[in-house]
Design a protein around this motif. Sequence first.
Motif, PDB file in Angstrom:
ATOM      1  N   UNK A  69      49.581  25.422  37.793  1.00 28.94           N
ATOM      2  CA  UNK A  69      48.354  26.067  37.338  1.00 28.94           C
ATOM      3  C   UNK A  69      48.754  27.371  36.657  1.00 28.94           C
ATOM      4  N   UNK A  70      48.284  27.593  35.432  1.00 25.70           N
ATOM      5  CA  UNK A  70      48.564  28.816  34.677  1.00 25.70           C
ATOM      6  C   UNK A  70      47.285  29.649  34.710  1.00 25.70           C
ATOM      7  N   UNK A  71      47.380  30.862  35.225  1.00 29.54           N
ATOM      8  CA  UNK A  71      46.187  31.652  35.466  1.00 29.54           C
ATOM      9  C   UNK A  71      46.417  33.115  35.104  1.00 29.54           C
ATOM     10  N   UNK A  72      45.359  33.762  34.622  1.00 31.63           N
ATOM     11  CA  UNK A  72      45.400  35.179  34.296  1.00 31.63           C
ATOM     12  C   UNK A  72      44.468  35.914  35.243  1.00 31.63           C
ATOM     13  N   UNK A  73      44.910  37.074  35.743  1.00 31.77           N
ATOM     14  CA  UNK A  73      44.049  37.867  36.611  1.00 31.77           C
ATOM     15  C   UNK A  73      44.667  39.213  36.928  1.00 31.77           C
ATOM     16  N   UNK A  74      43.856  40.076  37.533  1.00 36.26           N
ATOM     17  CA  UNK A  74      44.318  41.390  37.968  1.00 36.26           C
ATOM     18  C   UNK A  74      44.843  41.281  39.392  1.00 36.26           C
ATOM     19  N   UNK A  75      46.000  41.890  39.652  1.00 40.35           N
ATOM     20  CA  UNK A  75      46.584  41.888  40.995  1.00 40.35           C
ATOM     21  C   UNK A  75      45.860  42.966  41.812  1.00 40.35           C
ATOM     22  N   UNK A  76      45.043  42.521  42.755  1.00 37.20           N
ATOM     23  CA  UNK A  76      44.280  43.433  43.601  1.00 37.20           C
ATOM     24  C   UNK A  76      45.114  43.873  44.804  1.00 37.20           C
ATOM     25  N   UNK A  77      45.892  42.940  45.345  1.00 43.33           N
ATOM     26  CA  UNK A  77      46.747  43.248  46.488  1.00 43.33           C
ATOM     27  C   UNK A  77      47.922  42.277  46.483  1.00 43.33           C
ATOM     28  N   UNK A  78      49.079  42.787  46.932  1.00 44.10           N
ATOM     29  CA  UNK A  78      50.258  41.934  47.050  1.00 44.10           C
ATOM     30  C   UNK A  78      50.969  42.272  48.347  1.00 44.10           C
ATOM     31  N   UNK A  79      51.363  41.236  49.080  1.00 41.46           N
ATOM     32  CA  UNK A  79      52.125  41.410  50.314  1.00 41.46           C
ATOM     33  C   UNK A  79      53.401  40.595  50.189  1.00 41.46           C
ATOM     34  N   UNK A  80      54.201  40.570  51.242  1.00 42.01           N
ATOM     35  CA  UNK A  80      55.415  39.750  51.211  1.00 42.01           C
ATOM     36  C   UNK A  80      55.074  38.263  51.232  1.00 42.01           C
ATOM     37  N   UNK A  81      53.836  37.918  51.645  1.00 37.61           N
ATOM     38  CA  UNK A  81      53.428  36.522  51.791  1.00 37.61           C
ATOM     39  C   UNK A  81      52.572  35.974  50.650  1.00 37.61           C
ATOM     40  N   UNK A  82      51.825  36.837  49.972  1.00 33.94           N
ATOM     41  CA  UNK A  82      50.886  36.339  48.951  1.00 33.94           C
ATOM     42  C   UNK A  82      50.604  37.370  47.872  1.00 33.94           C
ATOM     43  N   UNK A  83      50.020  36.868  46.766  1.00 35.06           N
ATOM     44  CA  UNK A  83      49.472  37.700  45.694  1.00 35.06           C
ATOM     45  C   UNK A  83      47.983  37.389  45.636  1.00 35.06           C
ATOM     46  N   UNK A  84      47.172  38.432  45.667  1.00 36.14           N
ATOM     47  CA  UNK A  84      45.715  38.284  45.596  1.00 36.14           C
ATOM     48  C   UNK A  84      45.278  38.759  44.218  1.00 36.14           C
ATOM     49  N   UNK A  85      44.707  37.841  43.413  1.00 38.10           N
ATOM     50  CA  UNK A  85      44.246  38.194  42.072  1.00 38.10           C
ATOM     51  C   UNK A  85      42.767  37.863  41.920  1.00 38.10           C
ATOM     52  N   UNK A  86      42.156  38.515  40.946  1.00 37.75           N
ATOM     53  CA  UNK A  86      40.772  38.233  40.556  1.00 37.75           C
ATOM     54  C   UNK A  86      40.754  38.105  39.042  1.00 37.75           C
ATOM     55  N   UNK A  87      39.980  37.149  38.523  1.00 37.76           N
ATOM     56  CA  UNK A  87      39.989  36.953  37.075  1.00 37.76           C
ATOM     57  C   UNK A  87      38.686  37.353  36.380  1.00 37.76           C
ATOM     58  N   UNK A  88      37.739  37.922  37.123  1.00 39.96           N
ATOM     59  CA  UNK A  88      36.502  38.415  36.518  1.00 39.96           C
ATOM     60  C   UNK A  88      36.216  39.802  37.081  1.00 39.96           C
ATOM     61  N   UNK A  89      35.933  40.768  36.188  1.00 43.83           N
ATOM     62  CA  UNK A  89      35.711  42.153  36.582  1.00 43.83           C
ATOM     63  C   UNK A  89      34.395  42.644  35.999  1.00 43.83           C
TER      64      UNK A  89
END
Length: 91
Positions: free
Chosen positions: A42-62
């Motif tokens: 899956x190719x996706x664009x978004x803003x990185x809201x939070x990142x940890x050692x386990x995951x990346x949390x992104x949102x694509x609508x602001x």
Amino acid sequence: MSKLKIKYPLIMIGWADAISNENGWHTTEEAIEWVESDNWIVHQVGWVIKETKDYVFIANVYNEASGGREETWSGLFKIPKPWIQYRKKIK
């Protein structure tokens, strides 16, 4: 049109998604051919809201302001780091 001032980095991220094929019966050769295809990224664009050692949390609508709130987000995705195939910062 005002220039957006978003404090979060914008990225393009490619991540491996789980897929299934429940489309009838397949020979072993057909099944292996299907599983080895790379149509599962899956190719996706978004803003990185939070990142940890386990995951990346992104949102694509602001939205700068919504219902009296300062900022709101939609299109939320929590992507496990082992699933990530690539990421590129967008300027």
